[in-house]
Every structure is written in C-alpha cells, then in structure tokens.
Motif scaffolding. Sequence first.
Motif, mmCIF file in Angstrom:
data_model
loop_
_atom_site.group_PDB
_atom_site.id
_atom_site.type_symbol
_atom_site.label_atom_id
_atom_site.label_comp_id
_atom_site.label_asym_id
_atom_site.label_seq_id
_atom_site.Cartn_x
_atom_site.Cartn_y
_atom_site.Cartn_z
ATOM 1 N N THR A 95 0.813 -1.217 0.000
ATOM 2 C CA THR A 95 0.000 0.000 0.000
ATOM 3 C C THR A 95 0.850 1.271 0.000
ATOM 4 O O THR A 95 0.302 2.362 -0.047
ATOM 5 N N LYS A 96 2.166 1.127 0.033
ATOM 6 C CA LYS A 96 3.059 2.296 0.060
ATOM 7 C C LYS A 96 3.485 2.670 -1.353
ATOM 8 O O LYS A 96 3.721 1.798 -2.197
ATOM 9 N N VAL A 97 3.588 3.971 -1.596
ATOM 10 C CA VAL A 97 3.991 4.485 -2.900
ATOM 11 C C VAL A 97 5.294 5.258 -2.729
ATOM 12 O O VAL A 97 5.446 6.051 -1.804
ATOM 13 N N TYR A 98 6.241 5.010 -3.638
ATOM 14 C CA TYR A 98 7.549 5.662 -3.625
ATOM 15 C C TYR A 98 7.841 6.237 -5.006
ATOM 16 O O TYR A 98 7.289 5.795 -6.007
ATOM 17 N N THR A 99 8.755 7.196 -5.044
ATOM 18 C CA THR A 99 9.251 7.753 -6.297
ATOM 19 C C THR A 99 10.716 7.369 -6.435
ATOM 20 O O THR A 99 11.485 7.487 -5.471
ATOM 21 N N ILE A 100 11.112 6.915 -7.617
ATOM 22 C CA ILE A 100 12.513 6.576 -7.867
ATOM 23 C C ILE A 100 13.315 7.863 -7.970
ATOM 24 O O ILE A 100 13.004 8.727 -8.796
ATOM 25 N N THR A 101 14.352 7.999 -7.130
ATOM 26 C CA THR A 101 15.208 9.189 -7.164
ATOM 27 C C THR A 101 16.576 8.899 -7.765
ATOM 28 O O THR A 101 17.239 9.807 -8.252
ATOM 29 N N VAL A 102 17.019 7.634 -7.721
ATOM 30 C CA VAL A 102 18.303 7.235 -8.305
ATOM 31 C C VAL A 102 18.154 5.827 -8.865
ATOM 32 O O VAL A 102 17.559 4.964 -8.224
ATOM 33 N N VAL A 103 18.700 5.598 -10.067
ATOM 34 C CA VAL A 103 18.757 4.262 -10.647
ATOM 35 C C VAL A 103 20.232 3.901 -10.783
ATOM 36 O O VAL A 103 20.954 4.499 -11.580
ATOM 37 N N GLY A 104 20.678 2.935 -9.966
ATOM 38 C CA GLY A 104 22.059 2.474 -10.034
ATOM 39 C C GLY A 104 22.130 1.148 -10.763
ATOM 40 O O GLY A 104 21.171 0.385 -10.801
ATOM 41 N N ARG A 105 23.305 0.862 -11.348
ATOM 42 C CA ARG A 105 23.520 -0.388 -12.073
ATOM 43 C C ARG A 105 24.561 -1.215 -11.337
ATOM 44 O O ARG A 105 25.630 -0.712 -11.019
ATOM 45 N N LEU A 106 24.233 -2.481 -11.059
ATOM 46 C CA LEU A 106 25.176 -3.401 -10.444
ATOM 47 C C LEU A 106 25.704 -4.321 -11.538
ATOM 48 O O LEU A 106 24.944 -5.096 -12.121
ATOM 49 N N GLU A 107 26.992 -4.199 -11.816
ATOM 50 C CA GLU A 107 27.600 -4.921 -12.930
ATOM 51 C C GLU A 107 28.856 -5.645 -12.487
ATOM 52 O O GLU A 107 29.534 -5.221 -11.555
#
Length: 124
Positions: A95-107
Amino acid sequence: MIDQAGKHSAFGVDVSATAEVGRTVTITTYSDTYSTTTGKTTRTPTTYSVLASPLYSQTRGMTADSQPRGSGQMLIPASGLTFALEVGSKVTVGTKVYTITVVGRLEIGSTLLAYELTLQEGAP
C-alpha cells in the motif's frame, strides 16, 4: 554468463535470492506528449509488475512542511526486464507508494546483474 537460476557462473554472484525473499511490486513509468496545437502536455502512465527485493537501508524523516517521509533502496534483477527504469517513476510496494530518485547499475565487467533503486516515499 548468468545461468537460468540467476547465478553468475564466473563470479558466484547470486541474484536469484530475489525470487525467494522478494515480492512483486508495481512500477509506473510516464511518457509526456506535448501538443503544439493546444499548447498542453499529456502524461500517459504505463504500469509493469516486477519481482524486487525487500526495501533496505530504510530511513524515516520529516519534510520541510513537517510531513513524515521515508526512503529506502531495493534491487531489481536485470534479467527479463522489458522497460527502462527511470528517475521519477512510481513504485508501489503493497500500500506504500515511492518515487525513484536514483537508478544504479550493479555490474560485473560488462554484465549487468541488477538495478539498485533509491526510493523516496510519496507519489511523483
């Protein structure tokens, strides 16, 4: 190479744990279209369901207007993802809503294993 179980064969990195402890979350992306005729922008949402890790590194705080607000991070395996994760997209966890502030890549080398999302509580 990542095998079907999600384990990187050369390094032993296992992203398949998400299937065991994760949950399905909803991610909503938005595309904006500007009309030169009307001078207005139309926002169109697209919703996807993906498997993600539980939230971790959670914090709680207050906004400038004294509203409670939390943040956290989650992992989403890159394998099988059919859309681009973008800053400003909405993530719904239960029921919780969030906004993506950072998209990191794990490589590892040139192999993308997962995305690490930093989330801020509240809708975009």
